[in-house]
Write an enzyme that holds these catalytic residues in place. Structure first.
Site, short mmCIF file in Angstrom:
data_model
loop_
_atom_site.label_atom_id
_atom_site.label_comp_id
_atom_site.label_asym_id
_atom_site.label_seq_id
_atom_site.Cartn_x
_atom_site.Cartn_y
_atom_site.Cartn_z
CG HIS A 109 73.42 -93.75 -69.15
ND1 HIS A 109 73.41 -93.46 -70.50
CD2 HIS A 109 74.55 -94.48 -68.92
CE1 HIS A 109 74.48 -93.98 -71.07
NE2 HIS A 109 75.19 -94.60 -70.13
CB SER A 136 72.53 -94.23 -63.17
OG SER A 136 73.48 -95.25 -63.02
CG ASP A 145 75.16 -90.35 -70.45
OD1 ASP A 145 74.04 -89.86 -70.36
OD2 ASP A 145 75.54 -91.00 -71.45
#
Length: 216
Positions: A109, A136, A145
């Protein structure tokens, strides 16, 4: 040899980085299937050019997101993957899919999770006025997420940045930290304790990437 299944929706730049890592023998694995929800995804052509099996499954043929995910989960199970890699896959996975492969799905992400979750994370960072953002790699859970983070890279935001220039700066680190995280997982070095992820023998406390890159 470990086996990967990669899900994509677009240009496939992270897919290409993973393929390069495999072909250069930095990652001891194969990709048995690249699956896309978009017929025009350029990543499908990248996979085909490297002799990797591809499938496009049209979501419009299904009456629900759950129905689609159950169908592709059955296809993926036939590949017996050690890890499912989301590489620019622009669909939110249903609980049914995540239950089928719990603990075996990873995603990248373009933000420092938990900041700027969801779509257009780079735009969110610019609009918020952040001076540092990044990317990340995390395990996928039922919360968008929000899964346990394996590795992060910090990227500066410049006064003149646009969404495009910031995205490109972040992407250069995505192409390094994603293959690294995959290698660590396949080598059995990654341990998850609740929300905390520890990579055995990794060097922590480094900037801009923590834990430190070893191979990329």
């Amino acid at each position: 040899m470990k086996n990967l299944v990669v899900l994509i929706s677009g240009r496939g730049s992270n897919l290409k980085a993973i393929i390069n890592a495999i072909e250069s023998r930095k990652i001891n694995a194969k990709i048995s299937l690249v699956l896309s929800n978009k017929k025009e995804a350029k990543g499908l052509e990248i996979a085909k050019n490297h002799g990797i099996k591809t499938k496009f499954i049209d979501p419009s043929f299904f009456s629900s997101r759950e129905g689609y995910d159950i169908y592709i989960a059955e296809l993926i199970k036939k590949e017996k993957p050690d890890l499912i890699v989301l590489a620019g896959y622009m669909r939110i996975l249903s609980d049914e899919f995540i239950d089928a492969f719990e603990g075996k799905i990873v995603n990248i992400h373009p933000s420092l999770i938990p900041a700027f979750q969801g779509k257009n994370a780079q735009k969110q960072a610019l609009e918020f006025g952040s001076l540092i953002t990044g990317c990340s790699v995390h395990f996928v859970t039922k919360d968008l997420d929000s899964g346990p983070v394996i590795i992060q890279a910090a990227v500066p935001v410049l006064p003149e940045d646009t969404e495009e220039t910031l995205s490109e700066r972040i992407l250069s680190y995505e192409h390094r930290i994603y293959p690294q995280a995959i290698k660590w997982i396949l080598e059995g070095r990654v341990k998850v304790e609740g929300r905390k992820v520890i990579v055995k023998d990794a060097k922590y406390g480094t900037i801009p990437v923590n834990p430190s890159l070893e191979d990329f």
